[in-house]
Design an enzyme around this catalytic site. Structure first.
Site, PDB file in Angstrom:
ATOM      1  N   TRP A  76       0.811  -1.214   0.000  1.00 31.16           N
ATOM      2  CA  TRP A  76       0.000   0.000   0.000  1.00 31.16           C
ATOM      3  C   TRP A  76       0.852   1.275   0.000  1.00 31.16           C
ATOM      4  O   TRP A  76       0.311   2.372  -0.069  1.00 31.16           O
ATOM      5  CB  TRP A  76      -0.949   0.003   1.194  1.00 31.16           C
ATOM      6  CG  TRP A  76      -0.303  -0.387   2.494  1.00 31.16           C
ATOM      7  CD1 TRP A  76       0.371   0.427   3.347  1.00 31.16           C
ATOM      8  CD2 TRP A  76      -0.266  -1.696   3.071  1.00 31.16           C
ATOM      9  NE1 TRP A  76       0.835  -0.286   4.420  1.00 31.16           N
ATOM     10  CE2 TRP A  76       0.448  -1.597   4.282  1.00 31.16           C
ATOM     11  CE3 TRP A  76      -0.779  -2.936   2.683  1.00 31.16           C
ATOM     12  CZ2 TRP A  76       0.670  -2.693   5.119  1.00 31.16           C
ATOM     13  CZ3 TRP A  76      -0.556  -4.029   3.500  1.00 31.16           C
ATOM     14  CH2 TRP A  76       0.161  -3.902   4.702  1.00 31.16           C
ATOM     15  N   GLU A 103      -5.639   0.515   5.632  1.00 28.97           N
ATOM     16  CA  GLU A 103      -5.758   1.195   6.923  1.00 28.97           C
ATOM     17  C   GLU A 103      -6.841   0.567   7.797  1.00 28.97           C
ATOM     18  O   GLU A 103      -6.673   0.440   9.012  1.00 28.97           O
ATOM     19  CB  GLU A 103      -6.037   2.687   6.721  1.00 28.97           C
ATOM     20  CG  GLU A 103      -4.872   3.474   6.136  1.00 28.97           C
ATOM     21  CD  GLU A 103      -3.635   3.460   7.026  1.00 28.97           C
ATOM     22  OE1 GLU A 103      -3.779   3.272   8.253  1.00 28.97           O
ATOM     23  OE2 GLU A 103      -2.529   3.623   6.489  1.00 28.97           O
ATOM     24  N   GLN A 130      -5.669  -2.089  14.872  1.00 34.28           N
ATOM     25  CA  GLN A 130      -5.559  -3.122  15.916  1.00 34.28           C
ATOM     26  C   GLN A 130      -5.043  -4.458  15.369  1.00 34.28           C
ATOM     27  O   GLN A 130      -5.343  -5.523  15.896  1.00 34.28           O
ATOM     28  CB  GLN A 130      -6.914  -3.316  16.616  1.00 34.28           C
ATOM     29  CG  GLN A 130      -7.401  -2.036  17.292  1.00 34.28           C
ATOM     30  CD  GLN A 130      -8.839  -2.126  17.744  1.00 34.28           C
ATOM     31  OE1 GLN A 130      -9.738  -2.328  16.943  1.00 34.28           O
ATOM     32  NE2 GLN A 130      -9.067  -1.965  19.042  1.00 34.28           N
ATOM     33  N   LEU A 182      -9.202 -12.399  11.202  1.00 30.14           N
ATOM     34  CA  LEU A 182      -8.571 -11.089  11.400  1.00 30.14           C
ATOM     35  C   LEU A 182      -9.120 -10.377  12.629  1.00 30.14           C
ATOM     36  O   LEU A 182      -8.495  -9.476  13.165  1.00 30.14           O
ATOM     37  CB  LEU A 182      -8.757 -10.214  10.150  1.00 30.14           C
ATOM     38  CG  LEU A 182      -7.818  -9.027   9.975  1.00 30.14           C
ATOM     39  CD1 LEU A 182      -6.356  -9.456  10.057  1.00 30.14           C
ATOM     40  CD2 LEU A 182      -8.063  -8.344   8.625  1.00 30.14           C
ATOM     41  N   GLY A 183     -10.300 -10.808  13.075  1.00 33.52           N
ATOM     42  CA  GLY A 183     -10.861 -10.258  14.309  1.00 33.52           C
ATOM     43  C   GLY A 183     -11.504  -8.888  14.125  1.00 33.52           C
ATOM     44  O   GLY A 183     -11.454  -8.292  13.053  1.00 33.52           O
ATOM     45  N   TYR A 221      -7.805   9.061  12.536  1.00 31.83           N
ATOM     46  CA  TYR A 221      -6.524   8.504  12.078  1.00 31.83           C
ATOM     47  C   TYR A 221      -6.621   7.999  10.635  1.00 31.83           C
ATOM     48  O   TYR A 221      -5.785   8.330   9.792  1.00 31.83           O
ATOM     49  CB  TYR A 221      -6.073   7.371  13.002  1.00 31.83           C
ATOM     50  CG  TYR A 221      -4.993   6.530  12.387  1.00 31.83           C
ATOM     51  CD1 TYR A 221      -3.677   6.983  12.355  1.00 31.83           C
ATOM     52  CD2 TYR A 221      -5.290   5.307  11.784  1.00 31.83           C
ATOM     53  CE1 TYR A 221      -2.683   6.230  11.753  1.00 31.83           C
ATOM     54  CE2 TYR A 221      -4.303   4.551  11.183  1.00 31.83           C
ATOM     55  CZ  TYR A 221      -3.002   5.018  11.172  1.00 31.83           C
ATOM     56  OH  TYR A 221      -2.021   4.284  10.563  1.00 31.83           O
ATOM     57  N   ASP A 251      -1.412   7.872  15.724  1.00 35.53           N
ATOM     58  CA  ASP A 251      -1.791   6.556  16.222  1.00 35.53           C
ATOM     59  C   ASP A 251      -0.896   6.202  17.403  1.00 35.53           C
ATOM     60  O   ASP A 251      -0.155   7.047  17.915  1.00 35.53           O
ATOM     61  CB  ASP A 251      -1.694   5.507  15.113  1.00 35.53           C
ATOM     62  CG  ASP A 251      -0.249   5.246  14.675  1.00 35.53           C
ATOM     63  OD1 ASP A 251       0.658   6.021  15.053  1.00 35.53           O
ATOM     64  OD2 ASP A 251      -0.031   4.254  13.950  1.00 35.53           O
ATOM     65  N   CYS A 299      11.225   2.746  17.841  1.00 32.57           N
ATOM     66  CA  CYS A 299      10.717   3.210  19.141  1.00 32.57           C
ATOM     67  C   CYS A 299       9.543   2.323  19.572  1.00 32.57           C
ATOM     68  O   CYS A 299       8.407   2.767  19.722  1.00 32.57           O
ATOM     69  CB  CYS A 299      10.303   4.674  19.044  1.00 32.57           C
ATOM     70  SG  CYS A 299      10.126   5.512  20.647  1.00 32.57           S
ATOM     71  N   CYS A 350      17.721   1.770  22.342  1.00 33.72           N
ATOM     72  CA  CYS A 350      18.003   3.211  22.259  1.00 33.72           C
ATOM     73  C   CYS A 350      19.451   3.497  21.867  1.00 33.72           C
ATOM     74  O   CYS A 350      19.767   4.597  21.408  1.00 33.72           O
ATOM     75  CB  CYS A 350      17.675   3.882  23.590  1.00 33.72           C
ATOM     76  SG  CYS A 350      15.926   3.776  24.051  1.00 33.72           S
ATOM     77  N   CYS A 378      19.510   4.372  18.258  1.00 29.58           N
ATOM     78  CA  CYS A 378      18.476   5.313  17.802  1.00 29.58           C
ATOM     79  C   CYS A 378      19.108   6.600  17.284  1.00 29.58           C
ATOM     80  O   CYS A 378      20.037   7.142  17.890  1.00 29.58           O
ATOM     81  CB  CYS A 378      17.517   5.622  18.958  1.00 29.58           C
ATOM     82  SG  CYS A 378      16.218   6.793  18.513  1.00 29.58           S
ATOM     83  N   CYS A 432      16.700  12.743  22.858  1.00 31.82           N
ATOM     84  CA  CYS A 432      15.428  12.207  23.372  1.00 31.82           C
ATOM     85  C   CYS A 432      15.317  12.474  24.870  1.00 31.82           C
ATOM     86  O   CYS A 432      16.154  12.014  25.657  1.00 31.82           O
ATOM     87  CB  CYS A 432      15.350  10.707  23.090  1.00 31.82           C
ATOM     88  SG  CYS A 432      13.911   9.896  23.825  1.00 31.82           S
TER      89      CYS A 432
END
Length: 355
Positions: free
Chosen positions: A27, A40, A45, A83-84, A123, A141, A195, A202, A205, A211
């Site tokens: 996508w 999306e 979830q 997939l729920g 979102y 999100d 993250c 870290c 990162c 941060c």
């Protein structure tokens, strides 16, 4: 709030990291709003690895919004099986019908109008608007909450509506208005790959020198999320009728709630885990009093605990053999053609109705 240089530095570091490490997801290679909307909705979830096969299956079966609109709800639910959060599938189907029939197959061209579609929240609307139409609207999100709360040391409770506005405003300020799509993709990907919620590395990162959460040793406590989800335990006893021909009986869950419009075996719901005597009494006196019961047997190895976001289902399966022929009984070999909750489908597949 920030200088233009700070915003550009943050954006450039983030995008460079994204371009070097991004996953090749189907996508991301399109601006087609139908495909982006589909992805999306599926990824709400749901992890990318789990959602990817479903995306390919849906785009193969329903290459356009018209194809999806013309399908039956049962077809959509069957393809969605496993997939729920099945309300997503039902809303997906209804929205496809609306776009196909009322909008001539053309998705709304901006964030505000996308919000009017069933099943499309802030979102998802922001994702479609920015990825398809390059509209300067930030996606916020769980990944974005986590990145921004840690980087800036924000301790606002992310379950509160005011916090959502705070983070949306912050993301908008950081976003380059001429290329919002890549910024949105980059910050979501950074939260998904680097993250991460637990034990992020870290030391590697790109933001470890700036941060706030890392400097203040608060990485493991940010973002703040105070609301605890109350989990309800429910106890399902599924009764697999078997007549002299080997046929069985299923029913559609028409009541609102979990698994709406999916199929199941006749159900005895109890307030606790029950034994043979309880089920036997209920089957003979209350549930199937018109049948001559030959035997009742628990499929004990098929007992499962199926965890949903807000409910834990303790599921037992019982085989009930009867003397009579079931009127409109279903040949067991045809069971798999119906959309079932995955816990029941797995039982059918593994047991093939033989304990």
């Amino acid at each position: 709030m920030f200088s233009k240089k700070f915003s550009m530095d943050f954006h450039n570091i983030l995008v460079n990291c994204y371009l070097q490490n991004k996953r090749d997801l189907p996508w991301r290679n399109t601006v087609n709003p139908y495909l982006i909307w589909l992805s999306e909705i599926m990824l709400q979830q749901t992890r990318v690895a789990q959602g990817m096969p479903y995306f390919f299956a849906f785009t193969k079966e329903f290459p356009t919004v018209f194809d999806l609109a013309n399908a039956s709800e049962e077809q959509v639910l069957k393809l969605w099986q496993g997939l729920g959060y099945y309300s997503r599938a039902r809303n997906l189907h209804k929205t496809a019908q609306y776009v196909a029939n009322e909008l001539n197959g053309v998705f709304p061209p901006n964030y505000k109008e996308l919000l009017q579609l069933k099943g499309v929240g802030e979102y998802t609307a922001a994702a479609i608007a920015s990825f398809s139409y390059n509209e300067a609207v930030p996606v916020v999100d769980g990944n974005v909450f986590r990145v921004l709360s840690r980087y800036f040391g924000i301790e606002s409770d992310i379950t509160l509506p005011a916090t959502k506005k705070e983070f949306t405003a912050l993301a908008y300020e950081l976003m380059p208005k001429d290329n919002p799509a890549i910024f949105n993709q980059a910050i979501m990907e950074f939260g998904a790959l680097q993250c991460v919620p637990k034990s992020p590395n870290c030391s590697i990162c790109v933001f470890n020198d700036s941060c706030v959460a890392l400097q203040k040793k608060k990485v493991d406590v940010l973002p703040v999320k105070s609301k605890k989800l109350k989990v309800t335990n429910r106890f399902f006893n599924y009764l697999i009728l078997e007549d002299a021909l080997g046929n069985t009986l299923i029913q559609k869950r028409t009541a609102k709630g979990i698994w709406h419009n999916l199929y199941e075996f006749p159900l005895l719901e109890t307030d606790r885990i029950v034994d043979f005597d309880f089920v036997s009494n209920a089957v003979q006196n209350d549930i199937f009093p018109s049948y001559s019961i030959l035997s009742i047997e628990e499929c004990s190895e098929a007992t499962v605990i199926h965890k949903l976001s807000h409910q834990h289902l303790h599921i037992q399966f019982w085989r009930v053999k009867i003397k009579e022929i079931i009127e409109n009984g279903l040949i067991t070999s045809n069971l798999k053609t119906f959309p079932f909750p995955i816990a029941i489908y797995n039982f059918i597949e593994k047991q093939e109705l033989n304990c």
